[in-house]
Design a protein around this motif. Structure first.
Motif, PDB file in Angstrom:
ATOM      1  N   GLN A  47      22.332  56.121  41.063  1.00  0.00           N
ATOM      2  CA  GLN A  47      22.874  55.679  40.550  1.00  0.00           C
ATOM      3  C   GLN A  47      24.685  55.387  40.484  1.00  0.00           C
ATOM      4  O   GLN A  47      25.432  54.493  40.669  1.00  0.00           O
ATOM      5  CB  GLN A  47      22.850  55.435  39.327  1.00  0.00           C
ATOM      6  CG  GLN A  47      24.192  55.185  37.888  1.00  0.00           C
ATOM      7  CD  GLN A  47      23.906  53.449  37.530  1.00  0.00           C
ATOM      8  OE1 GLN A  47      22.162  53.259  37.821  1.00  0.00           O
ATOM      9  NE2 GLN A  47      24.456  51.879  37.707  1.00  0.00           N
ATOM     10  N   GLN A  48      25.114  56.559  41.294  1.00  0.00           N
ATOM     11  CA  GLN A  48      26.242  56.870  41.955  1.00  0.00           C
ATOM     12  C   GLN A  48      26.858  56.107  43.121  1.00  0.00           C
ATOM     13  O   GLN A  48      28.004  55.437  42.842  1.00  0.00           O
ATOM     14  CB  GLN A  48      26.432  58.144  41.736  1.00  0.00           C
ATOM     15  CG  GLN A  48      27.014  59.073  40.646  1.00  0.00           C
ATOM     16  CD  GLN A  48      27.017  60.629  40.629  1.00  0.00           C
ATOM     17  OE1 GLN A  48      26.752  60.876  41.929  1.00  0.00           O
ATOM     18  NE2 GLN A  48      27.174  61.871  40.497  1.00  0.00           N
ATOM     19  N   PHE A  49      26.146  56.315  43.629  1.00  0.00           N
ATOM     20  CA  PHE A  49      25.988  55.271  45.051  1.00  0.00           C
ATOM     21  C   PHE A  49      25.879  53.745  44.718  1.00  0.00           C
ATOM     22  O   PHE A  49      26.956  53.396  45.308  1.00  0.00           O
ATOM     23  CB  PHE A  49      25.076  55.315  46.327  1.00  0.00           C
ATOM     24  CG  PHE A  49      24.878  57.165  46.675  1.00  0.00           C
ATOM     25  CD1 PHE A  49      25.958  56.872  47.756  1.00  0.00           C
ATOM     26  CD2 PHE A  49      24.232  58.273  46.430  1.00  0.00           C
ATOM     27  CE1 PHE A  49      26.509  58.325  49.052  1.00  0.00           C
ATOM     28  CE2 PHE A  49      24.541  59.399  47.376  1.00  0.00           C
ATOM     29  CZ  PHE A  49      25.088  59.325  48.565  1.00  0.00           C
ATOM     30  N   ARG A  50      25.304  53.209  44.257  1.00  0.00           N
ATOM     31  CA  ARG A  50      25.280  52.239  43.732  1.00  0.00           C
ATOM     32  C   ARG A  50      26.675  51.638  42.468  1.00  0.00           C
ATOM     33  O   ARG A  50      27.046  50.641  42.874  1.00  0.00           O
ATOM     34  CB  ARG A  50      23.834  51.592  42.685  1.00  0.00           C
ATOM     35  CG  ARG A  50      22.751  51.780  42.720  1.00  0.00           C
ATOM     36  CD  ARG A  50      21.453  51.005  42.374  1.00  0.00           C
ATOM     37  NE  ARG A  50      19.933  51.143  42.837  1.00  0.00           N
ATOM     38  CZ  ARG A  50      19.617  52.072  42.240  1.00  0.00           C
ATOM     39  NH1 ARG A  50      19.709  52.816  40.690  1.00  0.00           N
ATOM     40  NH2 ARG A  50      18.830  52.720  42.413  1.00  0.00           N
ATOM     41  N   GLU A  51      27.101  52.692  41.899  1.00  0.00           N
ATOM     42  CA  GLU A  51      28.463  52.114  40.906  1.00  0.00           C
ATOM     43  C   GLU A  51      29.580  52.213  42.495  1.00  0.00           C
ATOM     44  O   GLU A  51      30.379  51.578  42.574  1.00  0.00           O
ATOM     45  CB  GLU A  51      28.948  53.343  40.436  1.00  0.00           C
ATOM     46  CG  GLU A  51      27.813  52.893  39.078  1.00  0.00           C
ATOM     47  CD  GLU A  51      27.537  54.226  38.003  1.00  0.00           C
ATOM     48  OE1 GLU A  51      28.974  55.027  38.646  1.00  0.00           O
ATOM     49  OE2 GLU A  51      27.387  54.419  36.905  1.00  0.00           O
ATOM     50  N   ALA A  52      29.584  53.474  42.858  1.00  0.00           N
ATOM     51  CA  ALA A  52      30.608  52.730  44.205  1.00  0.00           C
ATOM     52  C   ALA A  52      30.826  52.257  45.557  1.00  0.00           C
ATOM     53  O   ALA A  52      31.288  50.940  45.529  1.00  0.00           O
ATOM     54  CB  ALA A  52      30.436  54.587  44.658  1.00  0.00           C
TER      55      ALA A  52
END
Length: 94
Positions: A47-52
């Motif tokens: 999820q953090q990678f997708r947001e970034a």
């Protein structure tokens, strides 16, 4: 299931019973909880990678729209078919 045949699954089951015996249900619960924690952690990282990635895409879109507007206004006065400057041919010494 998991690319294992019935025979391979039964061998793994027998080995688990021999190794853990009466503690097998407790071991299975611990394994299940550890596995679920690992899955949750991986989902959070994804999820953090997708947001970034979304932030980068959004920033690139904004930068592209701003730069295309500024580039267009900078070069409006110049003619479109300006010849490219050419350099003299290099002749190596013989």
């Amino acid at each position: 299931m998991f690319g294992l045949s019935f025979f391979e699954m039964s061998v793994i089951g027998i080995i688990a019973v021999v190794l853990f015996g009466g503690n097998l249900p407790e071991v299975a619960r611990k394994f299940g909880s550890t596995y679920s924690q690992l899955r949750r952690s991986l989902q959070e990282v994804q999820q953090q990678f997708r947001e970034a990635q979304r932030e980068v895409d959004r920033a690139m879109t904004i930068d592209d729209s701003v730069s295309s507007k500024s580039d267009a206004s900078l070069y409006e006065d110049e003619p479109e078919d300006t010849p490219e400057p050419s350099a003299p041919k290099f002749k190596p010494p013989s």
